[in-house]
Scaffold this motif. Structure first.
Motif, short mmCIF file in Angstrom:
data_model
loop_
_atom_site.label_atom_id
_atom_site.label_comp_id
_atom_site.label_asym_id
_atom_site.label_seq_id
_atom_site.Cartn_x
_atom_site.Cartn_y
_atom_site.Cartn_z
N HIS A 30 5.64 -48.22 -12.81
CA HIS A 30 5.93 -49.65 -12.67
C HIS A 30 6.79 -50.27 -12.28
O HIS A 30 6.70 -51.46 -11.88
N GLU A 31 7.92 -49.34 -11.92
CA GLU A 31 9.13 -50.20 -11.35
C GLU A 31 9.30 -49.74 -9.86
O GLU A 31 9.52 -50.51 -9.09
N LEU A 32 8.89 -48.49 -9.37
CA LEU A 32 8.90 -48.14 -8.02
C LEU A 32 8.72 -49.28 -6.97
O LEU A 32 9.27 -49.54 -5.96
N TYR A 33 7.36 -49.78 -7.12
CA TYR A 33 6.85 -50.63 -6.15
C TYR A 33 6.75 -52.11 -6.91
O TYR A 33 5.95 -53.08 -6.07
N ALA A 34 7.50 -52.33 -7.76
CA ALA A 34 7.51 -53.71 -8.17
C ALA A 34 7.84 -54.89 -7.38
O ALA A 34 7.32 -56.01 -7.47
N VAL A 35 8.83 -54.47 -6.52
CA VAL A 35 9.25 -55.40 -5.55
C VAL A 35 8.08 -55.90 -4.57
O VAL A 35 8.01 -57.15 -4.18
N THR A 36 7.01 -55.03 -4.28
CA THR A 36 6.21 -55.48 -3.43
C THR A 36 4.73 -55.99 -4.12
O THR A 36 3.73 -55.83 -3.45
N ASP A 37 4.86 -55.89 -5.60
CA ASP A 37 3.77 -56.20 -6.43
C ASP A 37 2.61 -55.27 -6.13
O ASP A 37 1.48 -55.47 -6.16
N MET A 38 2.92 -53.87 -6.09
CA MET A 38 1.68 -52.96 -5.93
C MET A 38 1.86 -51.94 -7.04
O MET A 38 2.65 -51.92 -7.99
N VAL A 39 0.57 -51.61 -7.35
CA VAL A 39 0.20 -50.35 -8.58
C VAL A 39 0.39 -49.16 -7.92
O VAL A 39 -0.36 -48.74 -6.94
N ALA A 40 0.89 -48.36 -8.52
CA ALA A 40 1.14 -46.75 -8.08
C ALA A 40 0.82 -46.03 -9.25
O ALA A 40 1.14 -45.96 -10.52
N LEU A 41 0.09 -44.64 -8.99
CA LEU A 41 -0.33 -43.87 -9.75
C LEU A 41 0.76 -42.31 -9.18
O LEU A 41 0.25 -41.92 -8.17
N VAL A 42 1.10 -41.67 -10.04
CA VAL A 42 1.70 -40.27 -9.60
C VAL A 42 1.30 -39.24 -10.39
O VAL A 42 0.85 -39.46 -11.58
N GLY A 43 0.56 -38.16 -9.85
CA GLY A 43 0.06 -36.97 -10.29
C GLY A 43 0.86 -35.67 -10.08
O GLY A 43 1.51 -35.68 -8.95
N VAL A 44 1.14 -34.94 -11.31
CA VAL A 44 1.98 -33.51 -10.99
C VAL A 44 1.46 -32.69 -11.72
O VAL A 44 0.83 -32.70 -13.00
N ALA A 45 1.66 -31.37 -11.42
CA ALA A 45 1.24 -30.30 -11.90
C ALA A 45 1.87 -29.15 -11.40
O ALA A 45 2.44 -29.15 -10.21
N ARG A 46 2.10 -28.12 -12.19
CA ARG A 46 2.91 -26.95 -11.93
C ARG A 46 2.06 -25.53 -12.19
O ARG A 46 1.51 -25.28 -13.12
N LEU A 47 1.94 -24.64 -11.09
CA LEU A 47 1.18 -23.56 -11.53
C LEU A 47 1.65 -22.44 -10.51
O LEU A 47 2.48 -22.71 -9.27
N ASP A 48 1.32 -21.29 -10.70
CA ASP A 48 1.44 -19.96 -9.88
C ASP A 48 0.49 -19.08 -9.94
O ASP A 48 -0.31 -19.25 -10.80
N SER A 49 0.27 -18.37 -8.90
CA SER A 49 -0.85 -17.21 -9.04
C SER A 49 -0.37 -16.04 -8.41
O SER A 49 0.36 -16.02 -7.47
N LYS A 50 -0.79 -14.80 -8.71
CA LYS A 50 -0.44 -13.54 -8.30
C LYS A 50 -1.62 -12.48 -8.19
O LYS A 50 -2.39 -12.50 -9.29
N ILE A 51 -1.79 -11.85 -7.22
CA ILE A 51 -2.65 -10.81 -7.09
C ILE A 51 -2.22 -9.44 -8.00
O ILE A 51 -0.98 -9.16 -7.65
N VAL A 52 -2.92 -9.33 -9.16
CA VAL A 52 -2.61 -8.29 -10.05
C VAL A 52 -3.40 -6.91 -9.81
O VAL A 52 -2.91 -5.85 -10.42
N GLN A 53 -4.40 -7.01 -9.05
CA GLN A 53 -5.26 -5.66 -8.86
C GLN A 53 -5.90 -5.89 -7.56
O GLN A 53 -7.18 -6.53 -7.29
N HIS A 54 -5.05 -5.40 -6.41
CA HIS A 54 -5.59 -5.41 -4.98
C HIS A 54 -6.93 -4.77 -4.94
O HIS A 54 -7.91 -4.99 -4.13
N GLY A 55 -7.12 -3.49 -5.65
CA GLY A 55 -8.28 -2.90 -5.70
C GLY A 55 -9.45 -3.65 -6.08
O GLY A 55 -10.97 -2.98 -5.87
N ALA A 56 -9.69 -4.60 -6.63
CA ALA A 56 -10.83 -5.38 -7.06
C ALA A 56 -11.38 -6.34 -6.02
O ALA A 56 -12.07 -7.29 -6.26
N ILE A 57 -10.77 -6.09 -4.65
CA ILE A 57 -10.89 -7.09 -3.37
C ILE A 57 -11.51 -5.91 -2.58
O ILE A 57 -10.83 -4.88 -2.22
N SER A 58 -12.60 -6.30 -1.88
CA SER A 58 -13.33 -5.62 -0.70
C SER A 58 -13.61 -6.66 0.32
O SER A 58 -14.78 -7.43 0.12
#
Length: 261
Positions: A227-255
């Protein structure tokens, strides 16, 4: 989506997975009164952290007021789609250094069942039925029931043009014209896999994603209005945020199938 096949867990802080270094041994038959032999177990730890993904979309207030549909709801949906693409790329191409580790970061050794199998094609521009057949049967049998054939769209196109000795295509389309399975395994096309035509590209793999990859989701995608960051230009803004990680735990399950030079 490849993410839908992965093992997803909710994390709160650094999450440590304790995994066996070697597969389970086979129990031994013993006679009554005979001593039972021991087997030493060896474990390793895998840590799941959380990498932050974020994006901001903005538009003028006039757009919100003048168009005849819900722009904010539409923008929120588009944000969700952008995160889905980012997550998919991460769990495929992520290097594991400063970012999630993706399936293409597998460790290969065809002589070690704990490592991924890697089959190299004869050239960078073609793939044969023999390449696919070898990759399938190099996947451990316990990983085959839930495996998928993950590949770049150019691989499906190349395989669709291959015919057997009787002139019949090796891939059979369904009633919609789509190629859905090979060796009875679902074909999942992904643009983040390597493309046909460039030597050393990893273009396809048979993989039991749930065994091979664990995804730690710290937070779902959250979308809020600024609501405030772009108020001076009277613009509407949406911010999306997410956090994740991934790891290979069994390399042998890949061919995997890798293009030759």
């Amino acid at each position: 989506s490849v993410l839908s096949h992965a093992n997803i867990i909710r994390t709160a802080g650094t999450h440590r997975l304790v995994l066996d270094v070697a597969p389970a041994s086979k129990a031994r038959l013993v006679k009554e009164g005979q001593s039972i032999s021991t087997v030493d177990s060896e474990f390793r730890k895998v840590e799941l952290n959380a990498f932050k993904y974020a994006e901001i979309v903005k538009f003028t207030r006039e757009v919100v007021e003048d168009v005849n549909f819900n722009v904010i709801a539409h923008a929120s949906e588009r944000l969700g789609q952008s995160f889905a693409k980012a997550f998919e790329e991460a769990i495929i191409k992520g290097t594991g250094t400063g970012q999630p580790q993706g399936l293409l970061a597998y460790e290969a050794d065809n002589s070690d069942l704990q490592k991924a199998s890697e089959n190299v094609t004869a050239s960078a521009t073609s793939i044969s039925l023999a390449d696919v057949t070898k990759a399938y049967y190099d996947l451990p049998h316990e990983c085959r029931p839930n495996a998928i054939f993950l590949c770049h769209p150019s691989v499906v196109r190349a395989l669709a043009l291959i015919e057997d000795t009787n002139g019949r295509a090796i891939l059979k389309p369904d009633y919609t014209g789509e190629f859905l399975t090979i060796f009875g395994k679902r074909i999942v096309e992904c643009p983040y896999m390597g493309e046909m035509g460039t030597g050393s590209n990893k273009v396809a793999m048979f993989v039991d994603v749930k065994r091979a990859l664990t995804v730690g989701l710290r937070t779902d995608v959250s979308v809020r209005q600024l609501h405030e960051l772009y108020a001076v230009t009277d613009m509407v803004a949406l911010v999306g945020v997410a956090r994740l990680d991934s790891k290979i735990v069994q390399h042998g399950a890949i061919s995997a199938i890798k293009l030759g030079e």
